[in-house]
Design a protein around this motif. Structure first.
Motif, PDB file in Angstrom:
ATOM      1  N   TRP A  15     -65.937  43.692  55.687  1.00  0.00           N
ATOM      2  CA  TRP A  15     -67.161  43.139  56.267  1.00  0.00           C
ATOM      3  C   TRP A  15     -67.863  42.145  55.352  1.00  0.00           C
ATOM      4  CZ3 TRP A  15     -68.577  43.430  61.245  1.00  0.00           C
ATOM      5  CH2 TRP A  15     -67.890  44.349  62.033  1.00  0.00           C
ATOM      6  N   VAL A  16     -67.334  41.961  54.152  1.00  0.00           N
ATOM      7  CA  VAL A  16     -67.958  41.017  53.218  1.00  0.00           C
ATOM      8  C   VAL A  16     -68.018  39.586  53.784  1.00  0.00           C
ATOM      9  CG1 VAL A  16     -67.649  39.901  50.963  1.00  0.00           C
ATOM     10  CG2 VAL A  16     -67.528  42.394  51.166  1.00  0.00           C
ATOM     11  N   PRO A  17     -66.961  39.129  54.486  1.00  0.00           N
ATOM     12  CA  PRO A  17     -67.039  37.772  55.046  1.00  0.00           C
ATOM     13  C   PRO A  17     -68.262  37.561  55.942  1.00  0.00           C
ATOM     14  CG  PRO A  17     -64.794  38.572  55.187  1.00  0.00           C
ATOM     15  CD  PRO A  17     -65.616  39.717  54.674  1.00  0.00           C
ATOM     16  N   LEU A  18     -68.681  38.599  56.660  1.00  0.00           N
ATOM     17  CA  LEU A  18     -69.874  38.455  57.505  1.00  0.00           C
ATOM     18  C   LEU A  18     -71.094  38.152  56.627  1.00  0.00           C
ATOM     19  CD1 LEU A  18     -71.290  38.527  60.222  1.00  0.00           C
ATOM     20  CD2 LEU A  18     -71.466  41.017  60.020  1.00  0.00           C
ATOM     21  N   GLY A  19     -71.156  38.830  55.478  1.00  0.00           N
ATOM     22  CA  GLY A  19     -72.242  38.544  54.539  1.00  0.00           C
ATOM     23  C   GLY A  19     -72.207  37.090  54.089  1.00  0.00           C
ATOM     24  N   PHE A  20     -70.985  36.600  53.834  1.00  0.00           N
ATOM     25  CA  PHE A  20     -70.856  35.192  53.436  1.00  0.00           C
ATOM     26  C   PHE A  20     -71.288  34.261  54.559  1.00  0.00           C
ATOM     27  CE2 PHE A  20     -68.161  36.657  49.917  1.00  0.00           C
ATOM     28  CZ  PHE A  20     -68.694  35.854  48.909  1.00  0.00           C
ATOM     29  N   LEU A  21     -70.932  34.631  55.784  1.00  0.00           N
ATOM     30  CA  LEU A  21     -71.354  33.806  56.930  1.00  0.00           C
ATOM     31  C   LEU A  21     -72.883  33.702  56.967  1.00  0.00           C
ATOM     32  CD1 LEU A  21     -70.628  32.265  59.582  1.00  0.00           C
ATOM     33  CD2 LEU A  21     -71.001  34.428  60.769  1.00  0.00           C
TER      34      LEU A  21
END
Ligand code: TRP
Length: 458
Positions: free
Chosen positions: A96-102
């Motif tokens: 789910w880290v990519p969502l944080g980056f988004l």
């Protein structure tokens, strides 16, 4: 109560600062929500979408979709006491880290052009104060909206925003919100009362509020109401999540979400009570149908010019209020990026805010030089990324989170709100994802159209 943050695993992070008072948090969150979207986009959509009938639909959308989605962000933020990337890692795992980056990228991009628009606003306020509105607002807007003039005000606005965020939560963001938000509400309230006495105000109210049930049956209106609710409440990019990460465990998230949402609606509604009487009193209704940002900076100044001295005073107040709304929104955009850098890289707040602020200001130069680029950035980040973020967030809290959201919602909740928690969870799991998915399909089409238009145009 234990206000100490859970460790992000990124080394020794100093104890997280918390809001000084409950009102500090609420006003900062309302400050994030109330912005350019309330003052113009809302009035226009409401008038076109069926007036009073739309208002009812909009309130239903806020209650059914906006508040549950806000609660998704608030629970994750308060539970972890971390900025988006770390929070998603802790409650969801690496996937789910990519969502944080988004979220971080969205905040970065939105602020880069939001600041340009805010710069126009500051300039108009300064012009009203010192030289008066230009006699030909259309031509004037063409001159100041791009190029060197726009760049100067954009940079000035970024300096202001950085200056507040770098000071910190209590002394910077909270203090600014405590002063600025009541000021904004007072100004808009004052203007709405003044507008009551304008000749022709009645027609403006009629256009704004006349219930038109036919419009409501239109699918576009439903979709617009949903998208506007999310945009206006600053959802879909971790802004509310980040602000909630500075909350202590004993606050009632449900109550805060309701307060924030209705305050945001209230300001939007009031702004409509100013915009329409002014425009109709001067017979400028034809310009209402242009929903572009530019319209706000052309038709309203046009009205203010014709009103003489009174118009100058009112115009100054109006653009001041707009500028205040913009700065408190910009603060939250910068805070999402800044807090992520502080948590992830262990940087000091001051360095993080200044460093990333300069980078954002730099990227914003593209929008300040070319208004078509600004439109493109808005279509990508403001329309598409926010909806993608909102969709993923509802899926995450509804189905994938490694913690019980109902338990977090119940913490500190009053008895009255506790009864609604099962309903909120139901909405998050079964209603939000499909509804946002539909909005997403349309957002994709719109954004694609904007991208091709930009390529053809340049
Ligand atoms: N809510 C803001 C407005 O009405 C705009 C906005 C959308 C926003 N998403 C955001 C602001 C995220 C801050 C953070 O103008």
């Amino acid at each position: 109560m234990n206000p100490s943050p859970s460790s992000s695993g990124g080394g020794s992070v100093p104890a997280r600062e918390l809001w000084g008072t409950r009102w500090g948090f609420v006003l900062a969150a309302v400050g994030s929500a109330v912005g350019l979207g309330n003052m113009w986009r809302f009035s226009y959509i409401a008038a076109e979408g069926g007036g009073a009938a739309f208002l009812l639909l909009y309130i239903v959308m806020i209650a059914l979709l906006g508040i549950p989605l806000m609660l998704c962000e608030l629970t994750v933020g308060r539970r972890t006491h971390l900025s988006p990337i770390g929070a998603l890692r802790e409650l969801g795992g690496k996937g789910w880290v990519p969502l944080g980056f988004l979220f971080v990228v969205t905040g970065f991009l939105i602020l880069s052009y939001y600041s340009v628009i805010a710069g126009w606003t500051l300039r108009y306020a300064a012009e009203a104060a010192f030289i008066g509105f230009a006699p030909d607002p259309g031509a004037h807007f063409g001159e100041i909206s791009e190029g060197r003039a726009a760049i100067g005000w954009h940079l000035a606005f970024m300096v202001l925003t950085i200056g507040i965020v770098m000071v910190g939560i209590q002394k910077g963001i909270e203090r600014a919100a405590l002063i600025l938000m009541p000021t904004l509400v007072l100004i808009v309230l004052g203007l709405a009362v003044w507008a009551l006495f304008l000749e022709g105000a009645g027609e403006g109210y009629a256009f704004y509020l006349m219930p038109d049930l036919g419009e409501l049956m239109d699918g576009t209106v439903l979709r617009q109401a949903t998208a506007q609710a999310f945009f206006s409440l600053s959802l879909g990019m971790g802004a509310m999540l980040t602000f909630a990460s500075y909350l202590s465990r004993d606050t009632d998230l449900n109550q805060e979400a309701v307060t924030i949402s209705f305050a945001d609606f209230g300001v939007a509604f009031l702004a409509g009570l100013v915009v329409f009487p002014v425009i109709f009193a001067l017979g400028l209704q034809d310009s209402v149908t242009e929903s572009t940002v530019g319209a706000l900076f052309i038709s309203l100044p046009g009205a203010f010019v014709e009103m003489g001295t009174m118009g100058r005073v009112v115009g100054l107040l109006f653009f001041l209020a707009l500028g205040v709304g913009a700065i408190t929104s910009a603060i939250s955009l910068l805070e999402v990026v800044t807090s992520s850098i502080i948590d992830e890289l262990g940087m000091a707040r001051k360095n993080a805010a200044i460093g990333i602020g300069i980078l954002i200001a730099f990227v914003g130069l593209l929008s300040a030089r070319d208004i078509d680029f600004l439109g493109l950035a808005d279509a990508i980040a403001g329309d598409l990324f926010l909806v993608v973020g909102a969709f993923c967030m509802s899926l995450f809290v509804g189905w994938f989170i490694k913690a019980d959201p109902a338990e977090e919602l119940a913490r500190g909740a009053g008895e009255g709100f506790k009864r609604f928690i099962p309903l909120v969870i139901f909405l998050i799991r079964y209603v939000l994802p499909p509804v946002i998915l539909i909005v997403l399909v349309f957002a994709l089409q719109d954004t694609w159209a904007a991208i091709t238009a930009f390529i053809v145009g340049s």
